[in-house]
Scaffold this active site. Structure first.
Site, PDB file in Angstrom:
ATOM      1  N   GLY A  44       0.794  -1.218   0.000  1.00 22.06           N
ATOM      2  CA  GLY A  44       0.000   0.000   0.000  1.00 22.06           C
ATOM      3  C   GLY A  44       0.826   1.267   0.000  1.00 22.06           C
ATOM      4  N   GLY A  83      -5.767  -6.569  -1.796  1.00 20.23           N
ATOM      5  CA  GLY A  83      -4.484  -7.017  -2.322  1.00 20.23           C
ATOM      6  C   GLY A  83      -4.415  -8.484  -2.704  1.00 20.23           C
ATOM      7  N   GLU A 135       0.443 -12.004   4.564  1.00 19.76           N
ATOM      8  CA  GLU A 135       0.330 -10.899   5.519  1.00 19.76           C
ATOM      9  C   GLU A 135       0.050 -11.417   6.926  1.00 19.76           C
ATOM     10  OE1 GLU A 135      -1.270  -7.211   2.754  1.00 19.76           O
ATOM     11  OE2 GLU A 135      -2.700  -8.719   3.452  1.00 19.76           O
TER      12      GLU A 135
END
Length: 220
Positions: A24, A91, A97
């Site tokens: 991001g 995403g 993540e």
């Protein structure tokens, strides 16, 4: 606001740390701040784009599979509630993540005030990563939970989009969720789901950028 958020995040980083960096635009600003201030850290990232940014800005990288502990990790989100539960749907790298988040001593979400909600509104679907043999089964189970399910597609490519690890990506849109914890538990119980983009009870802290300042929220 994103620049203010990145600068406040930078203040949480100390020399010598292993730092997790998600994806991001706010994380990209944080990377630039790390280079400008010449902070002595090593970075770990689940994102190919962030990896390339770190290389461009001379931030030393450690492969994700070579670490089992991260001092502090930062990531963006699509929605965030007062208990620091989050949706990270856009995403499609939420499995990696969550690996970073689980290894981090402190997992910090970065957001602007427009993403901050009293409770999650599920304006974004829950993105689900599914092993290929479970494709039809998982779709059926998600529909039984009340979701409208679509398979993620890419422009210029036929077929269902796959994750970096070769699994299918599906979008489960829920029109009304009364209990986030209950939904989280039901998603966790579906065999064949590798991971999903609902981050429940994971973040310890959030940096919220507002027009008139910065708030740092900590989970009890």
């Amino acid at each position: 606001m994103k620049q203010k958020c990145a600068r406040k995040a930078f203040e949480l980083i100390e020399d010598g740390m292993i730092v997790g960096l998600g994806g991001g635009s706010t994380v990209a600003l944080l990377i630039r701040e790390l280079e400008i201030q010449k902070k002595n850290i090593r970075a770990v990232t689940p994102s190919q784009d962030t990896m390339e940014l770190c290389m461009e800005h001379h931030i030393p990288l450690v492969p994700l599979e070579m670490v089992d502990y991260i001092d502090i990790a930062f990531d963006g989100c699509d929605e965030l509630d007062r208990n620091l539960n989050a949706l990270k749907s856009c995403g499609g790298i939420h499995t990696r993540e969550k690996i970073v988040a689980s290894m981090a001593e402190e997992y910090v979400l970065l957001a602007d005030e427009g993403k901050w909600k009293e409770t999650l509104e599920f304006q974004y679907p829950v993105t689900v990563e599914v092993i290929r043999p479970a494709r039809k089964y998982v779709r059926k189970r998600l529909e039984e939970l009340g979701a409208v399910v679509t398979e993620r597609r890419a422009d210029g490519k036929t077929g269902t989009m796959v994750s970096d690890d070769g699994n299918y990506l599906m979008e489960a849109a829920f029109s009304h969720v009364e209990d986030t914890e209950e939904l989280f538990g039901k998603l966790e119980a579906i065999t064949g789901i590798v991971e999903h983009s609902l981050f429940y009870g994971i973040a310890r802290k959030a940096v919220i950028a507002k027009k008139d300042g910065i708030d740092i929220i900590e989970r009890d």
